[in-house]
Motif scaffolding. Structure first.
Motif, PDB file in Angstrom:
ATOM      1  N   SER A   1       0.823  -1.211   0.000  1.00  0.00           N
ATOM      2  CA  SER A   1       0.000   0.000   0.000  1.00  0.00           C
ATOM      3  C   SER A   1       0.857   1.261   0.000  1.00  0.00           C
ATOM      4  O   SER A   1       0.392   2.339  -0.391  1.00  0.00           O
ATOM      5  CB  SER A   1      -0.933   0.009   1.211  1.00  0.00           C
ATOM      6  OG  SER A   1      -0.191   0.056   2.427  1.00  0.00           O
ATOM      7  N   ALA A   2       2.117   1.126   0.435  1.00  0.00           N
ATOM      8  CA  ALA A   2       3.002   2.288   0.500  1.00  0.00           C
ATOM      9  C   ALA A   2       3.838   2.443  -0.767  1.00  0.00           C
ATOM     10  O   ALA A   2       4.588   3.411  -0.907  1.00  0.00           O
ATOM     11  CB  ALA A   2       3.924   2.180   1.716  1.00  0.00           C
TER      12      ALA A   2
ATOM     13  N   ARG B   1       3.932   3.409  -4.393  1.00  0.00           N
ATOM     14  CA  ARG B   1       3.133   4.116  -5.389  1.00  0.00           C
ATOM     15  C   ARG B   1       3.483   3.696  -6.814  1.00  0.00           C
ATOM     16  O   ARG B   1       2.626   3.673  -7.688  1.00  0.00           O
ATOM     17  CB  ARG B   1       3.331   5.629  -5.226  1.00  0.00           C
ATOM     18  CG  ARG B   1       2.835   6.181  -3.898  1.00  0.00           C
ATOM     19  CD  ARG B   1       3.065   7.667  -3.809  1.00  0.00           C
ATOM     20  NE  ARG B   1       2.421   8.375  -4.915  1.00  0.00           N
ATOM     21  CZ  ARG B   1       2.623   9.659  -5.198  1.00  0.00           C
ATOM     22  NH1 ARG B   1       3.472  10.371  -4.462  1.00  0.00           N
ATOM     23  NH2 ARG B   1       1.988  10.231  -6.209  1.00  0.00           N
ATOM     24  N   HIS B   2       4.756   3.379  -7.044  1.00  0.00           N
ATOM     25  CA  HIS B   2       5.214   3.018  -8.383  1.00  0.00           C
ATOM     26  C   HIS B   2       5.976   1.698  -8.309  1.00  0.00           C
ATOM     27  O   HIS B   2       7.200   1.682  -8.141  1.00  0.00           O
ATOM     28  CB  HIS B   2       6.098   4.125  -8.960  1.00  0.00           C
ATOM     29  CG  HIS B   2       5.436   5.477  -8.994  1.00  0.00           C
ATOM     30  ND1 HIS B   2       4.413   5.771  -9.869  1.00  0.00           N
ATOM     31  CD2 HIS B   2       5.641   6.594  -8.244  1.00  0.00           C
ATOM     32  CE1 HIS B   2       4.022   7.028  -9.676  1.00  0.00           C
ATOM     33  NE2 HIS B   2       4.747   7.546  -8.695  1.00  0.00           N
TER      34      HIS B   2
ATOM     35  N   TYR C   1      10.035   0.874  -7.945  1.00  0.00           N
ATOM     36  CA  TYR C   1      10.463   0.260  -6.685  1.00  0.00           C
ATOM     37  C   TYR C   1      11.281  -1.000  -6.954  1.00  0.00           C
ATOM     38  O   TYR C   1      12.346  -1.221  -6.346  1.00  0.00           O
ATOM     39  CB  TYR C   1       9.232  -0.077  -5.839  1.00  0.00           C
ATOM     40  CG  TYR C   1       9.528  -0.829  -4.567  1.00  0.00           C
ATOM     41  CD1 TYR C   1       9.784  -0.148  -3.377  1.00  0.00           C
ATOM     42  CD2 TYR C   1       9.551  -2.220  -4.551  1.00  0.00           C
ATOM     43  CE1 TYR C   1      10.057  -0.844  -2.206  1.00  0.00           C
ATOM     44  CE2 TYR C   1       9.824  -2.928  -3.396  1.00  0.00           C
ATOM     45  CZ  TYR C   1      10.072  -2.230  -2.220  1.00  0.00           C
ATOM     46  OH  TYR C   1      10.349  -2.929  -1.065  1.00  0.00           O
TER      47      TYR C   1
END
Length: 299
Positions: A50-51, A53-54, A58
């Protein structure tokens, strides 16, 4: 209604080929690249999704930094390597050698040049020049300012340009020369082999102390041609066969024992002549050609 599994939408599964391609160009070894992808999967599996974003960024960042750590530690190990160290050859596949530029970036010649870069320079070059990431994005991957990354990129690009082989890339010409070369070697024709070698030809062989191989490079058409014919004769006497094959995106040759690769030869072509020959015979570094690569978690 079409039912799809959750794994089909998993970003790791979607980008796994890219991750392996990045790690392989960073490290020059199939084994280490597979290990890095495996470690990246473990990191991804533990991450708070959930943390993230991409996910693609990542994952590329994770693989890049894991590869940097591995490459830094590998430098010391390679200093103690027995004989010349050559990259692990890899059978061509669409995800690794797609298109001319991508094929060149995974060629044995290019991987050898990349070995002369520092780990950080290699990471920046691979990410920017091969995969097209911006300096801003790479700065985020490496936790470095954009200006610093830009300087590293400039330095690495010029370093590679100064050492990058500028040889024939025409596939038809390479095929024709390779066929003549293979015929001359199979026929034991010393003069015919010498005629296909550039005056400045050099040959390296990597046995890694596991099998017999020259610990020093061979120079000149006479020495290299005699070595080639000796290798061919020994291979045939042992019941092996020598055949053409695409290795690291370019046409080369494989030595097969009961259809299992026991040697891989790649070379550079200059004005229709063979220039740099690299012969990989270390059995630990032929897994990428044998089809026995270990499966990656998340596949």
């Amino acid at each position: 209604m079409t039912i799809t599994s959750e794994s089909e939408h998993d970003p790791f599964t979607e980008h796994r080929r890219l991750l392996f391609a990045t790690a392989y160009r960073m490290l020059g070894t199939v084994t280490d690249a597979e290990d890095i992808v495996q470690d990246a999967w473990l990191t991804w599996n533990r991450a708070d999704r959930s943390a993230v974003r991409h996910p693609k960024a990542y994952l590329v960042r994770t693989v890049t930094n894991l590869s940097l750590n591995r490459l830094t530690s590998a430098r010391a190990t390679r200093e103690e390597y027995v004989g010349p160290w050559l990259p692990e050859p890899l059978a061509a596949s669409p995800d690794i050698a797609e298109g001319t530029e991508m094929a060149e970036s995974v060629s044995t010649a290019m991987l050898v040049v990349l070995e002369t870069l520092s780990p950080v320079e290699r990471a920046v070059f691979v990410l920017h020049e091969v995969f097209g990431y911006s300096h801003v994005e790479i700065g985020g991957f490496l936790d470095r300012p954009e200006a610093t990354v830009r300087q590293i990129s400039h330095r690495a690009r010029h370093h590679v340009q100064d050492r990058r082989p500028r040889f024939d890339t025409d596939s038809a010409r390479r095929g024709e020369v390779t066929a003549r070369f293979m015929k001359a070697c199979a026929g034991g024709d010393l003069n015919a082999v010498m005629e296909l070698l550039a005056p400045e030809v050099t040959a390296w062989s990597d046995g890694g102390g596991k099998v017999t191989a020259s610990h020093h490079p061979l120079h000149g058409p006479d020495h290299v041609a005699r070595w080639l014919l000796r290798v061919t004769t020994q291979a045939e006497a042992a019941g092996a066969t020598v055949t053409t094959a695409v290795v690291n995106g370019e046409l080369g040759a494989l030595v097969l024992m009961e259809d299992v690769p026991v040697g891989a030869l790649t070379f550079d072509l200059e004005a229709g002549l063979l220039r740099n020959l690299r012969f990989q015979v270390n059995p630990d570094k032929l897994r990428g050609l044998r089809g026995d690569r270990k499966p990656t978690a998340g596949a």
